[in-house]
Design an enzyme around this catalytic site. Structure first.
Site, PDB file in Angstrom:
ATOM      1  CG  ASP A  87       0.944  -6.183   0.998  1.00 45.26           C
ATOM      2  OD1 ASP A  87      -0.050  -5.619   0.490  1.00 45.26           O
ATOM      3  OD2 ASP A  87       1.820  -5.570   1.615  1.00 45.26           O
TER       4      ASP A  87
ATOM      5  CG  HIS B 277      -1.423  -0.719   7.309  1.00 46.19           C
ATOM      6  ND1 HIS B 277      -0.779  -1.903   7.533  1.00 46.19           N
ATOM      7  CD2 HIS B 277      -1.168  -0.391   6.027  1.00 46.19           C
ATOM      8  CE1 HIS B 277      -0.166  -2.280   6.437  1.00 46.19           C
ATOM      9  NE2 HIS B 277      -0.379  -1.394   5.506  1.00 46.19           N
TER      10      HIS B 277
ATOM     11  CE  LYS C 291       4.700  -3.528   3.676  1.00 49.41           C
ATOM     12  NZ  LYS C 291       4.599  -3.434   2.213  1.00 49.41           N
TER      13      LYS C 291
ATOM     14  N   GLY D  56       0.821  -1.191   0.000  1.00 50.57           N
ATOM     15  CA  GLY D  56       0.000   0.000   0.000  1.00 50.57           C
ATOM     16  C   GLY D  56       0.864   1.252   0.000  1.00 50.57           C
ATOM     17  CB  SER D  57       0.456   4.615  -1.422  1.00 48.22           C
ATOM     18  OG  SER D  57       0.769   4.171  -2.721  1.00 48.22           O
ATOM     19  N   GLY D  58       1.604   5.239   1.338  1.00 51.57           N
ATOM     20  CA  GLY D  58       1.510   5.828   2.665  1.00 51.57           C
ATOM     21  C   GLY D  58       2.671   5.447   3.563  1.00 51.57           C
ATOM     22  CG  HIS D  59       3.651   1.954   4.181  1.00 49.83           C
ATOM     23  ND1 HIS D  59       3.035   2.180   5.384  1.00 49.83           N
ATOM     24  CD2 HIS D  59       2.891   1.036   3.526  1.00 49.83           C
ATOM     25  CE1 HIS D  59       1.936   1.409   5.458  1.00 49.83           C
ATOM     26  NE2 HIS D  59       1.836   0.723   4.344  1.00 49.83           N
TER      27      HIS D  59
END
Lengths: 333, 211
Positions: free
Chosen positions: A110, A219, A105, A54-57
């Protein structure tokens, strides 16, 4: 919600366009489907390494594409796994015929999406190995859950495997090395504040002014426990103590100490944490021989920190020191 | 209805997409209690894309229609449910490949293959608080109806009823798979969103194929 965005639906696309404009010599960006790949891919004769999530990391994973690290990264929507079509296209774009390693991960989405992508890539004749990273000691009851989450060790595995691939080592060895990093690394994180997913518009969870959440995922998933905020030294003792209690790292070991910001914690606090970690480990007979300090695997604007310790030997140390040239990590090149 | 052809399968898929759109807030609300609050949004995006695909490239037969849905779900849903439902539709397509019409026994065989695909991919068993808790009882009811000589319409209605009971029975369960599992005991007391969307798919088939 206050964020520097233009439109909630365009967050990932706008970010990718920014990365392309900022790093045109290092990476290329595909917008349909989304993936970031090395500008010089495929690199002939080299095992290719693909990751994603996911994006945001950020900077993980897109910021780690380049010489000595990843060949491609697949970003999903914020905190949502990417899909197999992205991973398949990215795998094909960087495959030179020497095989492709997927570093995944351990989050259910994922893992499942990467499994499908690996099946599809194999159907097209590409040799793929997948290694799942699960280093988060905060998940205690891993038999009855989806298992330990993949967190800080992912960054270290991507760097070390990238260096090995750059040396021309074959797929099976690069994959073994990835498992070795995972087996010898342990992490735990904590949060002082929540974070807001743009599409959700409100904080993922509520945390009181004087509270912190120990053992959080990346998250904002729940951790081990919620407690009153403590000093940096006490937090280090909780996090690093849990890591050492897991039994992989102990007295006499040399380690790489990775102090990571969850996004909102400034360097001044990270260095305080590092100081306290250094003291704590010294007291336990563990020697820090390498370190990494900064925001590398983040949770949007969350304030908080994670600690990852990786037990080092000569091979891992040498590969850690090898040159790397990516937007998010760069030395020796 | 004693057997279904392409026309009826497409009618089911349209009904399923309509029900998911109608229930997307509800699915997301269930997911926000024990997951990451995106199941309705993701499923709706996936089924919308599936209908668009079917419209843009009208399928030649039932297998092609199911494959097309599988690819749309795999590419558009994300999270865990994309690959899981995508795998289910892909395995169902393989199980009925080449058939013009499906008798009740064919539907049961396809459904079995679909569930096995989900289980192989997600490694969940009954009682883990997942879509399997709606799908397995539904298959048992379907199989029983087929054995007693029921037609497709009657058999799928029995399956949908069993799925509803299975869905409701997830409420007291403690999750052992997926993101809800990190909540441990705190996941009990909430209906599983995956089991709920699985029931929606079966209820849509019962509606579309009702005798």
């Amino acid at each position: 919600m206050k964020k520097l965005i233009n439109n909630v639906d365009d967050v990932v696309r706008d970010e990718l366009e920014g990365i392309q404009l900022a790093h045109p010599h290092d990476v290329k960006v595909s917008l349909d489907p989304y993936y970031i790949y090395r500008a010089d891919a495929p690199v002939q004769g080299k095992v290719a390494i693909v990751s994603g999530g996911g994006s945001g990391h950020e900077p993980m994973h897109g910021g780690f594409v380049g010489m000595g690290m990843l060949d491609a990264a697949c970003p999903g929507e914020v905190f949502t796994s990417p899909t197999p079509d992205q991973m398949l296209e990215a795998t094909k774009a960087v495959s030179s015929g020497a095989g492709v390693l997927h570093i995944v991960k351990n989050y259910t989405g994922d893992v499942l999406n990467f499994e499908m992508a690996a099946d599809m890539a194999r159907d097209e004749g590409i040799e793929v190995e997948s290694v799942v990273i699960d280093d988060d000691v905060a998940v205690q009851d891993s038999l009855y859950t989806a298992g330990r989450r993949g967190v800080g060790a992912t960054v270290l595995a991507e760097k070390i495997c990238g260096a090995a691939a750059e040396e021309g080592r074959p797929l099976s060895e690069v994959a073994d090395l990835c498992r070795k990093v995972n087996d010898n690394a342990r992490s735990m994180g904590m949060a002082l504040t929540s974070c807001t997913v743009p599409a959700a518009g409100k904080p993922t969870f509520e945390l009181g002014e004087d509270e912190m959440e120990i053992g959080i995922g990346i998250h904002g998933e729940p951790g081990r426990e919620r407690m009153k905020v403590k000093s940096a030294a006490e937090v280090v003792e909780i996090l690093a103590g849990a890591i050492l209690d897991d039994g992989v790292i102990g007295s006499g070991d040399n380690v790489l100490a990775f102090v990571n910001s969850m996004g909102g914690t400034p360097l001044i606090e990270l260095y305080i944490v590092y100081r306290d970690l250094h003291r704590f480990l010294e007291g336990r007979g563990v020697t820090i021989t390498r370190n990494l300090i900064g925001p590398y695997i983040t949770s949007l604007e969350m304030q908080g920190v994670s600690i990852t310790l990786l037990k080092l030997d000569d091979e891992l140390t040498r590969l850690w020191d090898a040159p790397v040239k990516t937007p998010g990590m760069r030395w020796g090149a | 209805m004693n057997s279904v052809g392409l026309e009826e399968v497409l009618a089911w898929l349209r009904e399923a997409a309509a029900r998911i759109e109608e229930q997307k807030e509800y699915l997301t609300q269930l997911d926000s209690a024990i997951g990451d609050a995106d199941h309705g949004i993701n499923m709706n995006r996936g089924f919308k894309a599936a209908l668009e695909r079917l419209e843009a490239n009208p399928p030649e037969d039932i297998a092609a229609a199911l494959k097309s849905v599988a690819m749309a779900l795999i590419g558009k849903v994300g999270g865990a449910s994309g690959p899981l439902y995508g795998t289910m539709f892909m395995e169902m397509a393989k199980a009925i490949d080449g058939k013009e019409r499906l008798e009740a026994a064919d539907v049961a065989a396809a459904f079995r293959a679909g569930i096995d695909g989900i289980k192989a991919r997600g490694k969940a068993e009954e009682g883990d608080k997942t879509m399997i808790d709606a799908l397995e009882p539904a298959y048992a009811a379907l199989q029983e109806a087929v054995a007693s000589g029921a037609g497709v319409g009657e058999a799928i209605a029995a399956a949908a009823d069993a799925a509803a009971r299975g869905m409701e029975a997830t409420i007291p369960l403690v999750a052992r798979k997926g993101r809800a599992s990190y909540l441990g005991e705190r996941s009990a007391g909430h209906q599983d969103p995956g089991a709920t969307s699985s029931h929606l798919l079966l209820a849509a088939a019962a509606e579309a194929w009702g005798s």
